[in-house]
Design an enzyme around this catalytic site. Structure first.
Site, PDB file in Angstrom:
ATOM      1  N   ASP A   4      10.809  45.654 -40.078  1.00  0.00           N
ATOM      2  CA  ASP A   4      10.970  44.206 -40.022  1.00  0.00           C
ATOM      3  C   ASP A   4      12.274  43.780 -40.701  1.00  0.00           C
ATOM      4  O   ASP A   4      12.790  44.468 -41.578  1.00  0.00           O
ATOM      5  CB  ASP A   4       9.777  43.538 -40.702  1.00  0.00           C
ATOM      6  CG  ASP A   4       9.385  42.221 -40.056  1.00  0.00           C
ATOM      7  OD1 ASP A   4      10.248  41.619 -39.397  1.00  0.00           O
ATOM      8  OD2 ASP A   4       8.224  41.808 -40.199  1.00  0.00           O
ATOM      9  N   GLU A  34      17.995  42.645 -39.507  1.00  0.00           N
ATOM     10  CA  GLU A  34      19.234  42.047 -39.004  1.00  0.00           C
ATOM     11  C   GLU A  34      20.431  42.299 -39.930  1.00  0.00           C
ATOM     12  O   GLU A  34      21.505  42.563 -39.384  1.00  0.00           O
ATOM     13  CB  GLU A  34      19.029  40.539 -38.786  1.00  0.00           C
ATOM     14  CG  GLU A  34      18.047  40.171 -37.719  1.00  0.00           C
ATOM     15  CD  GLU A  34      16.601  40.160 -38.233  1.00  0.00           C
ATOM     16  OE1 GLU A  34      16.376  40.404 -39.434  1.00  0.00           O
ATOM     17  OE2 GLU A  34      15.700  39.905 -37.434  1.00  0.00           O
ATOM     18  N   ASP A  50       9.699  36.165 -34.577  1.00  0.00           N
ATOM     19  CA  ASP A  50       8.664  35.199 -34.961  1.00  0.00           C
ATOM     20  C   ASP A  50       8.740  33.958 -34.069  1.00  0.00           C
ATOM     21  O   ASP A  50       9.202  32.885 -34.469  1.00  0.00           O
ATOM     22  CB  ASP A  50       8.833  34.810 -36.429  1.00  0.00           C
ATOM     23  CG  ASP A  50       8.654  35.999 -37.355  1.00  0.00           C
ATOM     24  OD1 ASP A  50       8.124  37.026 -36.900  1.00  0.00           O
ATOM     25  OD2 ASP A  50       9.054  35.906 -38.526  1.00  0.00           O
TER      26      ASP A  50
END
Length: 878
Positions: free
Chosen positions: A500, A503, A569
């Protein structure tokens, strides 16, 4: 000279210096040098180089000095330099490869790209090659820009996963940054048959806008301070959702189509812009990417703007007249660098790209089954009980996922079980395995620096200075992180990784210094290095388990690391659902084959979701589409996502789709082999297979799943019929009824709540397995082989050990089926290869599909032929 033609620039510049012409003021090409690796030219105060990297691909660089180049991160496979020749005329130079040619105009240095017949498929815009000196944090750099002509009839796809809802990207403005729900990949494929990879690692602007609207902030749109709980990298936080209202005016000089671009400065929760009272951007979510673009038709004159965004955003709104060009601009780079691939098929473009950057390895067979995920399971007992309930209810599944916070008192993001809720990790994971389920676990790149593990990382300087993010650019950090995962997770039986916030979140490399250098030069590449750490670590540890990484971001080349991306999300509404279809199609055409979403949306309606029939309809339709994603996975924030939590209707409809997915596994797994072996793609925008059908290319919500199945998901609420365009082909069969239909027409398909429109292309051979509860329960026996008449067809059935990397050594079997539509014969070729546990004999139940025969998910009562196949060539007359 280095035979690896991917890292060549500095050497070639030294060679070229021997051939430098005296006049650096010349606008065009003034002399050239052909070396073993390519051709260099002097043009307009710089050096232009053309390097063939494949028979159908060239890399182009433009440099002004010997500024240190960045390391090669995308292309890793050493390839021989393909044969090429140079032809010179009075006005042009041509670099000719086996499957394409590059034409250099001597007068201005402009490049054109053509097939061998001379038909041009891509032109640079003359005079638009730019490399302007700049600096960042005291370091010298350049602003690199190149424009290309884009004809009226061109459609452009790719750039990765974006939430702006744009499918055809011609004229669209985008800022390529990595943030939650947005994956920036500077790679496009054109309906003209070429691919273009903009070989830059930093921020890149696509079709940048230059005209800004002066915005005036008005009163707040929301008067009260609204606080909403959301998931952040520091746990559940209360974030203000207050919004602000802006107005402005701008004037355009002529009628036409305009690109409008919104930049909020950072993540927001509202993209809302009206021009003259008509919304042109309208999207809401708990958080959204900082930028969004759209196209609008405007008449000459003044126009009124209204804009709503999150109160702490600093919005900018800009525009440009769409002008039939495609432009890439990178403000922080060392050189101008791009690669052109010629297909003309997208498969050829993508396979060439993967030959240079690394193939996509096979995932374990269980990864193509169903992934059960929610936010979140809070104990090992919950995990085990959930899998057991799936088994009790005959709901097929293969993967159970543990989301965050299993670490408890060990510290935020620390990959270590809190044994008060997850005692004996190896024991409970074995119980999951005994239930024929596999275990995926969420891991993060920002472990608490005050935790025991975090302190050790700090002492060893494993973090990017002044940030909470691990520095994966450092090979020692990659090794250390993998060792932590191995000791705490992998050795206990963890099967795969959910990586997760890779980035890293909120574009966090900007202005920071990594092990490799200033983060601004590497702004898009962090997720590549994170996946590299885990893939290489696990491959070194064992070859018995295939690496399987679910991750939220990606950069070019990352497909070689066994990754699946998901769309972050997202919201749980119809608008968000539709946007995911577009996002997925533009993502997979960039060469990344494995992708999925949070079925039902991450942010859901709350407790009402379990009883709200309107939400149930969305959930069912999303689930149907999810069954025809490369990876089939459900997830939801603060939600219990198990099918039975939503009532019998939802559970039954989900069971139908689950059964169908598992019946399709022989087809899906075989198509996955084509991804690895031949550079194919599972989720295929229609431009990949119907490039000459302009109507097909424009279908936003239709695609092929594998080479045979047309998927047209229902995308509107309260819809019981769907308009479907059948591309130009020899014919199509309604999967559910067996009815044969002509290609090149629009049909109306009835869509009761349990039906997703599916059509099978004439000439297809479709292997259908039995209904099973987990992927490895199927053994390749008693397959129903469906023949769809109307064209010749071919299909290769692939089987192996289901896991491990012995397939890389040729340990697998491949059986090719060929259908001759003229004489109605099916030829089953000799089986190629073998693997431990392979069946010596297999039963194939063959049926020619017709109306109400061989249709849907119902087994055929009477087959046309039943064949006992022992591996030798068999010809069946039907």
């Amino acid at each position: 000279m280095n035979k690896n033609r991917i890292a060549f620039v500095s050497i070639s510049l030294l060679i070229f210096s021997l051939f430098l012409v005296s006049s650096r003021e010349a606008a065009g090409a003034r002399g050239f040098h052909k070396g073993k690796d390519g051709v260099t030219f002097q043009v307009s105060n710089g050096t232009l180089a053309i390097y063939p990297v494949a028979d159908n691909a060239v890399r182009v660089t433009f440099t002004k000095d010997t500024l240190a180049v960045l390391p090669e991160l995308i292309f890793v496979r050493e390839q021989p330099v393909p044969a090429f020749k140079v032809e010179e005329s009075a006005s042009t130079l041509k670099v000719i490869l086996k499957n394409m040619q590059v034409i250099v105009e001597k007068s201005n240095g402009k490049l054109s790209y053509a097939d061998l017949s001379g038909s041009v498929f891509l032109n640079e815009v003359g005079g638009q090659r730019k490399l302007d000196a700049s600096s960042i944090a005291g370091q010298a750099c350049y602003v690199a820009e190149q424009s290309f002509e884009s004809p009226d009839d061109e459609s452009i796809f790719g750039l990765g996963q974006f939430q702006d809802g744009n499918f055809n990207l011609k004229g669209i403005t985008r800022s390529l940054t990595q943030v939650n729900t947005q994956i920036a990949l500077p790679f496009i494929y054109s309906s003209k048959g070429y691919g273009l990879l903009w070989h830059e690692y930093g921020l890149t602007d696509f079709n940048p806008t230059e005209n800004f609207v002066e915005l005036t902030k008005q009163q707040k749109a929301g008067e009260e301070n609204q606080l909403v709980e959301v998931t952040t990298t520091s746990g559940t936080q209360k974030v203000s959702q207050n919004q602000s209202f802006y107005t402005g005016t701008f004037r355009v000089e002529k009628d036409g189509e305009y690109s409008v671009f919104l930049d909020l400065g950072n993540m927001g929760n509202r993209h809302f812009v009206t021009i003259d009272g008509k919304p042109c951007l309208d999207e809401s979510n708990m958080w959204l990417p900082p930028t969004a673009g759209t196209l609008v038709e405007l008449s000459a004159g003044e126009h009124q703007v209204q804009l709503i965004c999150k109160a702490d955003n600093q919005p900018k709104l800009s525009w440009k007249l769409v002008d039939n060009t495609t432009t890439f601009r990178s403000p922080v780079t060392k050189k101008l660098d791009y690669v052109v691939f010629y297909g003309p098929s997208a498969d050829k473009v993508i396979s060439t790209y993967r030959n240079l950057s690394g193939s996509a390895p096979m995932l374990p067979k269980w990864a193509y089954g169903f992934w059960q995920c929610r936010e979140r399971y809070s104990s090992s007992n919950q995990l085990i009980e959930t899998v057991q309930e799936f088994r009790n209810r005959k709901l097929p599944m293969d993967v159970i996922v543990q989301d965050w916070q299993y670490w408890g008192k060990n510290g935020w993001g620390v990959p270590q079980f809190d044994e008060s809720n997850y005692p004996n990790p190896s024991g409970f994971i074995k119980q999951l395995h005994d239930l024929n389920a596999h275990f995926n676990i969420s891991i993060w790149s920002n472990p608490d620096q005050n935790s025991e593990i975090g302190k050790a990382y700090v002492a060893e300087k494993r973090f990017i200075p002044n940030t909470k993010w691990l520095d994966y650019f450092n090979p020692e950090t990659r090794k250390a992180y993998w060792n932590t995962l191995k000791n705490n997770m992998f050795d206990n039986g963890v099967d795969s990784w959910w990586m997760d916030a890779v980035e890293p979140e909120n574009d966090a490399l900007k202005g920071e210094t990594t092990y490799a250098g200033l983060g601004d030069f590497y702004r898009l590449t962090y997720p590549l290095m994170v996946s590299k750490a885990v893939y290489e670590g696990q491959r070194e540890a064992t070859s018995d388990k295939r690496v399987c990484i679910l991750t939220r971001s990606a950069f070019l080349g990352q497909q070689r690391y066994g990754v699946i991306n998901w769309s972050g999300d997202i919201g749980g509404n119809w608008d968000s659902y539709r946007r995911q279809i577009v996002a997925g199609l533009n993502y997979t055409i960039t060469g990344f084959p494995y992708w999925t979403t949070d079925i039902g949306g991450f942010f859901r309606p709350g407790p009402s979701q379990y009883s709200d029939e309107k939400y149930h309809e969305l959930l069912i339709r999303w689930f149907q589409w999810g069954a025809f994603n490369p990876v089939f996975r459900i997830h939801g924030y603060m939600s219990e996502t198990e099918p039975w939590k939503y009532g019998q209707v939802v559970e039954d409809d989900m069971r139908k789709m689950l059964n169908l997915r598992y019946q399709m596994l022989p087809y899906i797994y075989s198509e996955a082999w084509q991804v690895t072996e031949n550079g194919s793609t599972l989720m295929r925008p229609l431009v990949m297979d119907f490039r000459d059908d302009s109507v097909a290319i424009a279908q936003t919500f239709e695609y092929l799943f594998g080479k045979s199945i047309l998927v047209a998901p229902v995308t509107e609420p309260m819809t019981r019929e769907k308009t479907v365009y059948l591309p130009k082909a020899s014919g199509w069969y309604d999967f559910w009824t067996g009815e044969k239909l002509k290609g090149g027409q629009t049909v109306i398909k009835e869509t009761p709540l349990d039906i997703i429109p599916l059509y099978v292309k004439a000439g297809s051979i479709l292997p259908i397995g039995s209904k099973v509860q987990y992927a490895s329960e199927q053994n390749g026996d008693n397959l129903e082989v469906r023949i769809y008449e109307g064209a010749n067809g071919e299909f290769t059935l692939y089987e192996d050990e289901n896991d491990g990397y012995d397939y890389e050594k040729g340990v697998y079997s491949a059986i090719t089926f060929r259908w001759n539509d003229t004489d109605k014969t099916l030829t089953i070729e000799d089986r190629k290869g073998s693997y431990p546990g392979m069946l010596a004999e297999q039963t194939f139940n063959i049926v020619k599909v017709s109306e109400n025969k061989g249709a849907g998910d119902v087994a055929v009562e009477k087959y046309d032929k039943t064949i006992t196949y022992n591996g030798e060539k068999t010809i069946v007359k039907l």
